[in-house]
Enzyme design. Structure first.
Site, PDB file in Angstrom:
ATOM      1  N   GLU A 218      -3.078   0.758  16.505  1.00 41.22           N
ATOM      2  CA  GLU A 218      -3.438   0.328  15.110  1.00 41.22           C
ATOM      3  C   GLU A 218      -5.164   0.598  14.982  1.00 41.22           C
ATOM      4  O   GLU A 218      -5.545  -0.056  14.064  1.00 41.22           O
ATOM      5  CB  GLU A 218      -2.989  -0.795  14.781  1.00 41.22           C
TER       6      GLU A 218
ATOM      7  N   TYR B 125      -5.904 -23.225  -1.067  1.00 43.54           N
ATOM      8  CA  TYR B 125      -6.518 -22.913  -0.078  1.00 43.54           C
ATOM      9  C   TYR B 125      -5.974 -21.226  -0.063  1.00 43.54           C
ATOM     10  O   TYR B 125      -6.868 -20.427   0.727  1.00 43.54           O
ATOM     11  CB  TYR B 125      -5.913 -23.356   1.435  1.00 43.54           C
TER      12      TYR B 125
HETATM   13  P1  13P Z   1       0.107  -2.226  19.482  1.00 44.91           P
HETATM   14  O1  13P Z   1       1.062  -2.662  20.604  1.00 44.91           O
HETATM   15  O2  13P Z   1       0.006  -0.873  19.740  1.00 44.91           O
HETATM   16  O3  13P Z   1      -0.738  -3.143  19.114  1.00 44.91           O
HETATM   17  O4  13P Z   1       1.205  -2.165  18.353  1.00 44.91           O
HETATM   18  C1  13P Z   1       1.806  -3.291  17.918  1.00 44.91           C
HETATM   19  C2  13P Z   1       1.877  -3.462  16.319  1.00 44.91           C
HETATM   20  O5  13P Z   1       1.924  -4.716  15.677  1.00 44.91           O
HETATM   21  C3  13P Z   1       2.144  -2.119  15.301  1.00 44.91           C
HETATM   22  O6  13P Z   1       1.894  -2.351  14.156  1.00 44.91           O
END
Ligand code: 13P
Length: 207
Positions: free
Chosen positions: A73, A118
């Protein structure tokens, strides 16, 4: 906070999120802006079992310099930092209730109404949603950038949330607030509610 302390804080807070069920399996990822670039959780790593020595380090251009291969990501995190000069850290989760909200059929109603102080204080009056993209899809970049210009938190269609904060502690607190607000929204679904009034919201925003 120095580089080593930041790495330790990432592992500690990620473990805490995992242990309290905010992430499961290898879902979720975290990044922190540091001198020289960014620290990021490695791809396919569990937030509950991170190793300080294996965290990914990327330079200012997001080139991978050391540690394990970074999260898929990267583009999503990068777009959010580019949109928000105030972002010192970013937390992406697939926490259950935000993800449930993100799977509802599109509607003109906001997913989260300003019911509690909050939510408003931490995340503002509106939390926008970005349409579904496959995890890691670079095509999401422009949508994330546009939504992050107006909001430090975004709901990701059929996926989860991404939240920025000036520090990692702040980003984690806000991600937790978003998850709890989503849970409240689902509990209140279909009932007559009393959202905060415009005056009450102004009072909170001007703090
Ligand atoms: P990664 O393991 O590459 O960080 O991806 C996990 C995730 O949450 C994808 O949206």
């Amino acid at each position: 906070m120095n580089f080593l302390e930041t790495r330790e804080e990432m592992v500690e807070l990620a473990t805490s999120l995992f242990q309290r069920g905010y992430s499961v399996g290898s879902a979720g990822n975290i990044s922190v802006r540091v001198d020289g670039g960014y620290l990021m959780t490695p791809t396919n790593s569990s937030l509950g079992r991170l190793d300080v020595n294996r965290l990914s380090f990327l330079d200012h251009e997001w080139k991978h310099i050391s540690g394990d291969t970074p999260s898929k990501e990267v583009v999503m995190h990068r777009a959010m930092y580019q949109a928000r000069a105030d972002a010192g850290a970013i937390v992406h989760l697939h926490s259950t209730h935000v993800t449930a909200l993100s799977c509802l059929a599109p509607s003109d109603e906001p997913l989260l109404k300003p019911h509690t102080p909050y939510l408003v204080m931490r995340l503002g009056e509106n939390v926008p949603m970005v349409q579904y993209y496959k995890p890691g899809d670079p095509a999401m970049e422009a949508d994330i950038f546009a939504a992050a210009k107006d909001s430090k938190a975004i709901i990701l269609g059929n996926h989860g949330s991404i939240v920025a904060g000036p520090s990692l502690v702040h980003a984690v607190d806000s991600a937790e607030e978003l998850e709890v607000s989503a849970k409240l929204a689902l509990l209140l679904h279909g009932r007559q509610t009393r959202p905060l009034t415009a005056t009450e919201i102004d009072e909170l925003m001007n703090r």
